[in-house]
Design a protein around this motif. Sequence first.
Motif, PDB file in Angstrom:
ATOM      1  N   ALA A  28       0.824  -1.207   0.000  1.00 20.44           N
ATOM      2  CA  ALA A  28       0.000   0.000   0.000  1.00 20.44           C
ATOM      3  C   ALA A  28       0.856   1.255   0.000  1.00 20.44           C
ATOM      4  O   ALA A  28       0.629   2.184  -0.784  1.00 20.44           O
ATOM      5  CB  ALA A  28      -0.938  -0.010   1.210  1.00 20.44           C
ATOM      6  N   VAL A  29       1.861   1.294   0.858  1.00 22.91           N
ATOM      7  CA  VAL A  29       2.736   2.468   0.922  1.00 22.91           C
ATOM      8  C   VAL A  29       3.524   2.604  -0.369  1.00 22.91           C
ATOM      9  O   VAL A  29       3.678   3.697  -0.923  1.00 22.91           O
ATOM     10  CB  VAL A  29       3.666   2.386   2.150  1.00 22.91           C
ATOM     11  CG1 VAL A  29       4.696   3.499   2.124  1.00 22.91           C
ATOM     12  CG2 VAL A  29       2.847   2.445   3.434  1.00 22.91           C
ATOM     13  N   GLU A  30       4.026   1.503  -0.890  1.00 13.39           N
ATOM     14  CA  GLU A  30       4.774   1.548  -2.149  1.00 13.39           C
ATOM     15  C   GLU A  30       3.887   2.060  -3.288  1.00 13.39           C
ATOM     16  O   GLU A  30       4.323   2.863  -4.111  1.00 13.39           O
ATOM     17  CB  GLU A  30       5.316   0.164  -2.489  1.00 13.39           C
ATOM     18  CG  GLU A  30       6.201   0.163  -3.710  1.00 13.39           C
ATOM     19  CD  GLU A  30       6.855  -1.178  -3.971  1.00 13.39           C
ATOM     20  OE1 GLU A  30       7.202  -1.428  -5.134  1.00 13.39           O
ATOM     21  OE2 GLU A  30       7.014  -1.982  -3.024  1.00 13.39           O
ATOM     22  N   LEU A  31       2.645   1.631  -3.321  1.00 14.89           N
ATOM     23  CA  LEU A  31       1.713   2.078  -4.348  1.00 14.89           C
ATOM     24  C   LEU A  31       1.495   3.588  -4.279  1.00 14.89           C
ATOM     25  O   LEU A  31       1.522   4.277  -5.300  1.00 14.89           O
ATOM     26  CB  LEU A  31       0.375   1.351  -4.183  1.00 14.89           C
ATOM     27  CG  LEU A  31      -0.716   1.686  -5.177  1.00 14.89           C
ATOM     28  CD1 LEU A  31      -0.346   1.172  -6.561  1.00 14.89           C
ATOM     29  CD2 LEU A  31      -2.027   1.080  -4.718  1.00 14.89           C
ATOM     30  N   VAL A  32       1.320   4.103  -3.071  1.00 11.43           N
ATOM     31  CA  VAL A  32       1.106   5.542  -2.897  1.00 11.43           C
ATOM     32  C   VAL A  32       2.341   6.328  -3.329  1.00 11.43           C
ATOM     33  O   VAL A  32       2.240   7.348  -4.017  1.00 11.43           O
ATOM     34  CB  VAL A  32       0.721   5.864  -1.438  1.00 11.43           C
ATOM     35  CG1 VAL A  32       0.734   7.358  -1.184  1.00 11.43           C
ATOM     36  CG2 VAL A  32      -0.647   5.284  -1.125  1.00 11.43           C
ATOM     37  N   VAL A  33       3.514   5.860  -2.953  1.00 11.53           N
ATOM     38  CA  VAL A  33       4.748   6.551  -3.316  1.00 11.53           C
ATOM     39  C   VAL A  33       4.945   6.529  -4.830  1.00 11.53           C
ATOM     40  O   VAL A  33       5.284   7.551  -5.445  1.00 11.53           O
ATOM     41  CB  VAL A  33       5.958   5.932  -2.584  1.00 11.53           C
ATOM     42  CG1 VAL A  33       7.265   6.497  -3.117  1.00 11.53           C
ATOM     43  CG2 VAL A  33       5.845   6.169  -1.093  1.00 11.53           C
ATOM     44  N   ARG A  34       4.714   5.385  -5.458  1.00  7.70           N
ATOM     45  CA  ARG A  34       4.864   5.306  -6.922  1.00  7.70           C
ATOM     46  C   ARG A  34       3.862   6.211  -7.638  1.00  7.70           C
ATOM     47  O   ARG A  34       4.189   6.855  -8.638  1.00  7.70           O
ATOM     48  CB  ARG A  34       4.705   3.864  -7.396  1.00  7.70           C
ATOM     49  CG  ARG A  34       5.873   2.985  -7.012  1.00  7.70           C
ATOM     50  CD  ARG A  34       5.726   1.573  -7.579  1.00  7.70           C
ATOM     51  NE  ARG A  34       6.791   0.718  -7.148  1.00  7.70           N
ATOM     52  CZ  ARG A  34       7.988   0.647  -7.720  1.00  7.70           C
ATOM     53  NH1 ARG A  34       8.263   1.400  -8.756  1.00  7.70           N
ATOM     54  NH2 ARG A  34       8.912  -0.172  -7.254  1.00  7.70           N
ATOM     55  N   ASP A  35       2.629   6.287  -7.110  1.00 12.55           N
ATOM     56  CA  ASP A  35       1.624   7.157  -7.690  1.00 12.55           C
ATOM     57  C   ASP A  35       2.040   8.617  -7.566  1.00 12.55           C
ATOM     58  O   ASP A  35       1.881   9.397  -8.494  1.00 12.55           O
ATOM     59  CB  ASP A  35       0.269   6.929  -7.019  1.00 12.55           C
ATOM     60  CG  ASP A  35      -0.811   7.809  -7.607  1.00 12.55           C
ATOM     61  OD1 ASP A  35      -1.100   7.674  -8.820  1.00 12.55           O
ATOM     62  OD2 ASP A  35      -1.354   8.651  -6.866  1.00 12.55           O
TER      63      ASP A  35
END
Length: 66
Positions: A28-35
């Motif tokens: 979830a955190v990785e997804l937010v950072v990539r977005d």
Amino acid sequence: MAKVTVSLDAELVVEIMVLSGVGSPQDAVELVVRDYIARGHRTESRTAVRDEALREVDAKPSDTQG
């Protein structure tokens, strides 16, 4: 790729998981950072196109009025 460990508030991570619909805190955190990074690149692209258009307008010689 190198990995980094970051401590975050549990409530913040749960909020990210709920909003993103991802069950793993790491994902979830990785997804937010990539977005966030992708959004920044898109903004830079749009800004560059607009800046190019403004440069072209400024580069054209203006007609002299007499």
